[in-house]
Scaffold this motif. Structure first.
Motif, PDB file in Angstrom:
ATOM      1  N   ARG A  35       0.833  -1.221   0.000  1.00  0.00           N
ATOM      2  CA  ARG A  35       0.000   0.000   0.000  1.00  0.00           C
ATOM      3  C   ARG A  35       0.858   1.258   0.000  1.00  0.00           C
ATOM      4  N   ARG A  36       1.957   1.236   0.743  1.00  0.00           N
ATOM      5  CA  ARG A  36       2.837   2.405   0.762  1.00  0.00           C
ATOM      6  C   ARG A  36       3.426   2.669  -0.610  1.00  0.00           C
ATOM      7  N   ILE A  37       3.646   1.625  -1.382  1.00  0.00           N
ATOM      8  CA  ILE A  37       4.285   1.794  -2.687  1.00  0.00           C
ATOM      9  C   ILE A  37       3.265   2.127  -3.774  1.00  0.00           C
ATOM     10  N   VAL A  38       2.169   1.365  -3.845  1.00  0.00           N
ATOM     11  CA  VAL A  38       1.238   1.539  -4.969  1.00  0.00           C
ATOM     12  C   VAL A  38       0.133   2.545  -4.699  1.00  0.00           C
ATOM     13  N   LYS A  39      -0.127   2.868  -3.436  1.00  0.00           N
ATOM     14  CA  LYS A  39      -1.139   3.868  -3.060  1.00  0.00           C
ATOM     15  C   LYS A  39      -2.554   3.498  -3.516  1.00  0.00           C
ATOM     16  N   ASP A  40      -2.829   2.199  -3.655  1.00  0.00           N
ATOM     17  CA  ASP A  40      -4.145   1.741  -4.086  1.00  0.00           C
ATOM     18  C   ASP A  40      -4.405   0.389  -3.428  1.00  0.00           C
ATOM     19  N   ASP A  41      -5.488   0.293  -2.650  1.00  0.00           N
ATOM     20  CA  ASP A  41      -5.754  -0.933  -1.906  1.00  0.00           C
ATOM     21  C   ASP A  41      -5.938  -2.151  -2.808  1.00  0.00           C
ATOM     22  N   GLY A  42      -6.703  -2.009  -3.871  1.00  0.00           N
ATOM     23  CA  GLY A  42      -6.950  -3.144  -4.770  1.00  0.00           C
ATOM     24  C   GLY A  42      -5.676  -3.629  -5.430  1.00  0.00           C
ATOM     25  N   LEU A  43      -4.875  -2.682  -5.899  1.00  0.00           N
ATOM     26  CA  LEU A  43      -3.620  -3.047  -6.547  1.00  0.00           C
ATOM     27  C   LEU A  43      -2.657  -3.657  -5.527  1.00  0.00           C
TER      28      LEU A  43
END
Length: 196
Positions: A35-43
């Motif tokens: 989450r810290r890296i992609v900033k998107d929960d689903g991803l």
């Protein structure tokens, strides 16, 4: 079944045992990192799932002599998350180019095929240019970018209902501008006349 754990809070934890034990132990940490890296929960969830699948498919890829399981798993999550960010950014750039109408010809394509495609696409391109910018953006993102209406709403910062309305209005205008080239849009449901 062998479960090993060193000090609490360290990156050591289960390295063997059931899949459920591994997933329940490592998912919270892996998700937090993703989450810290992609900033998107689903991803982030997709990234963590890919990391666990990679371990499940090839458990021998973890070498305990090179480090702890936690370090190895979180490194894998990190690499997969960075790959996902790069993939998303690449897709975003392609969609932005298409949305501006400046698509580059594909390298290695036959020139005759390129000319034929452009001639066939010219009426569609002209019809798209005749649409208001918000309608054109929604249609290009959906049909050429592959985004869902919900993703378009998130990307453009407008309500989902507005995206749906823009797409429907844009498709109706395209249908009028390209008679016979497109199937008619679904008509709006008729409202019953009020009985008085």
């Amino acid at each position: 079944m062998t479960i090993t754990a060193d000090q609490p809070g360290s990156l050591d934890g289960p390295v063997a045992g059931s899949t459920e034990e591994l997933v329940s132990c490592w998912t919270p940490r892996a998700l937090a990192l993703a989450r810290r890296i992609v900033k998107d929960d689903g991803l982030a969830e997709d990234v963590v799932q890919e990391a666990f699948l990679a371990h499940w498919r090839n458990p021998a890829s973890f070498d305990p002599e090179r480090g702890s399981f936690g370090t190895w798993l979180l490194a894998m999550v990190h690499h997969k998350a960075v790959d996902a960010v790069r993939r998303e950014e690449s897709q975003r750039r392609r969609v932005d180019v298409l949305a501006k109408g400046a698509a580059e010809p594909e390298v290695g394509r036959d020139l005759a095929d390129e000319v034929s495609d452009r001639m066939g696409a010219l009426p569609v391109r002209r019809a798209l240019e005749g649409l208001p910018a918000p309608q054109r953006e929604a249609i290009v993102l959906a049909y050429w970018g592959g985004y869902t209406q919900r993703q378009i709403a998130e990307r453009t910062g407008v309500p989902l209902g507005t995206v749906k309305t823009r797409m429907l209005a844009g498709m109706r205008r395209l249908h009028q501008a390209l008679p016979g080239a497109l199937p008619p849009p679904i008509p709006a449901p008729a409202t019953p006349a009020s009985a008085g």
